[in-house]
Enzyme design. Structure first.
Site, mmCIF file in Angstrom:
data_model
loop_
_atom_site.group_PDB
_atom_site.id
_atom_site.type_symbol
_atom_site.label_atom_id
_atom_site.label_comp_id
_atom_site.label_asym_id
_atom_site.label_seq_id
_atom_site.Cartn_x
_atom_site.Cartn_y
_atom_site.Cartn_z
ATOM 1 N N HIS A 47 2.296 -34.863 -31.414
ATOM 2 C CA HIS A 47 1.995 -35.263 -32.797
ATOM 3 C C HIS A 47 2.059 -34.090 -33.791
ATOM 4 O O HIS A 47 1.058 -33.513 -34.171
ATOM 5 C CB HIS A 47 0.693 -36.043 -32.930
ATOM 6 C CG HIS A 47 -0.506 -35.546 -32.182
ATOM 7 N ND1 HIS A 47 -0.985 -34.262 -32.255
ATOM 8 C CD2 HIS A 47 -1.355 -36.221 -31.362
ATOM 9 C CE1 HIS A 47 -2.074 -34.145 -31.533
ATOM 10 N NE2 HIS A 47 -2.315 -35.312 -30.971
ATOM 11 N N ASP A 59 0.011 -43.113 -30.945
ATOM 12 C CA ASP A 59 -1.267 -42.448 -30.642
ATOM 13 C C ASP A 59 -2.409 -43.439 -30.844
ATOM 14 O O ASP A 59 -3.519 -43.073 -31.238
ATOM 15 C CB ASP A 59 -1.468 -41.195 -31.500
ATOM 16 C CG ASP A 59 -2.578 -40.282 -30.971
ATOM 17 O OD1 ASP A 59 -2.898 -40.369 -29.774
ATOM 18 O OD2 ASP A 59 -3.132 -39.505 -31.766
#
Length: 390
Positions: A221, A278
């Site tokens: 990320h 996520d």
């Protein structure tokens, strides 16, 4: 990728106004499924192969199934839970046909036990690609929504224990490259066929480059839980952008990363940005109180925070929303946005030869979208995952 049966595979012809994948857009297209693989792709009404069933999707946009490298749950469940069918169902209804199941930091014995449980799930579900360990080899100084007491250095003993428990199942692991023993651990995991990501780190660009040279090929990320870009300290983001071997994960929910910054990343690393969710248990579920691993999480207006803090605790994102955000917020063309959900993550896992494209020999994973990019129907491994009127 065959149907595994001695019988001839059932053939289904799926027609749509547009076919879209990394190669571009085909108008008035069709895709022929034979069991769990794509047998042929074409356009128009001449030389169309025979099929047992014809599905005409009208004005739909047909894309490959979405591949999620990094997600923790949904539908009120987490992948650490005893049962999480609801989590998989939520994401599949939103177009994710292949999932890597992410686990947060836990003690190594607990992670080994989770891997053993998930092995049975993956063995019975071809749409589960394996497991991602987002901990325990993370920096305590950039832990995000991970329990600091469970973070450890990647010692050979810990690495070998997880490799043994995850043999044939462990698909990805995130490591902070500045930790003692990290570069040796990167090499050990890569040698075992596990994709290694750099993340939850306070590392310099030099540390990141050393990890990439040791075999790490993903940035967990991008922008989140890592140093930002400073003009005298470029950090891991710039190191990843500069390295053509590296895929950069991006959470495009409008919370984790501003759309203008996302657009800049897409421009800087074309064809290497993989959109991830996520997502934690609140994805596809109501606001309220949840657990992410051992940490209490509060979700309000779809934003998940570690309870009592301003630390983001995963997302409530689904990949169809990420697709729309890539087009509407980050200014991507539809083929670019689709690639970031399909061929790019597939390639990052070493599966680019069978997942993420509308092409013969690829998995029969399809998402039918409305012209406004809402999911209408989904097929995974040749089987429809959502009813026609869902």
């Amino acid at each position: 990728m065959s149907s595994g049966s001695g019988l001839e595979a059932r053939r289904t012809l799926v027609r749509a106004r547009h076919l879209v994948d990394v190669s571009g857009t085909t108008t008035d297209g069709w895709v022929l499924l034979a069991g769990d693989v794509i047998d042929a792709v074409g356009s128009g009404t001449t030389a169309v192969p025979a099929a047992d069933e014809v599905v005409d999707l009208g004005d739909a946009v047909l894309t490959p199934g979405f591949v999620d490298l990094h997600g923790h749950g949904g539908g009120g469940a987490a992948y650490e839970d005893e049962a999480f069918d609801a989590a998989l169902a939520v994401h599949r209804a939103h177009g994710t046909t292949r999932s890597v199941l992410s686990l947060v930091a836990n003690p190594v014995p607990a992670l080994a036990a989770s891997l053993e449980h998930l092995r049975a799930v993956a063995a019975g579900d071809p749409l589960v690609l394996g497991v991602h360990l987002e901990g325990p080899f993370l920096s305590p100084h950039n832990k995000g929504a991970h329990n600091e007491s469970f973070l450890v250095d990647p010692t050979p003993t810990a690495v070998d224990a997880l490799l043994e428990a995850g043999a044939g199942l462990l698909r990805q692991v995130t490591i902070a490259p500045e930790l003692p023993g990290a570069l040796g651990a990167v090499r050990r995991f890569v040698d075992a066929g596990v994709t290694v990501a750099v993340g939850h780190t306070v590392c310099s660009s030099d540390h990141a480059r050393a990890a990439f040279d040791a075999g790490a090929t993903v940035l967990t990320h991008a922008f989140n839980a890592m140093p930002g870009i400073h003009h005298r300290a470029p950090g891991p983001i710039v190191a990843a952008v500069a390295d053509e071997r590296v895929t950069l994960e991006l959470i495009l929910d409008g919370v984790h990363v501003d759309p203008s910054v996302a657009a800049m990343l897409f421009d800087a690393a074309p064809g290497r940005v993989a959109l991830i969710t996520d997502a934690m248990g609140a994805a596809g579920s109501a606001d309220g109180s949840y657990l992410l691993g051992s940490l209490a999480v509060t979700v309000s207006d779809g934003v998940a925070l570690v309870a009592g803090t301003d630390t983001i605790a995963g997302s409530t994102l689904t990949q169809d929303t990420a697709l729309r955000n890539a087009v509407d917020g980050a200014g991507r063309t539809l083929p670019q946005a689709v690639a970031a959900l399909t061929s790019v993550p597939a390639a990052a896992l070493g599966l680019g030869d069978r997942l993420g494209r509308l092409a013969p020999g690829y998995a029969a994973d399809l998402v039918a979208l409305s012209p406004s990019l809402d999911v209408r129907r989904v097929w995974g491994a040749g089987r429809e995952l959502t009813p026609p009127d869902a």
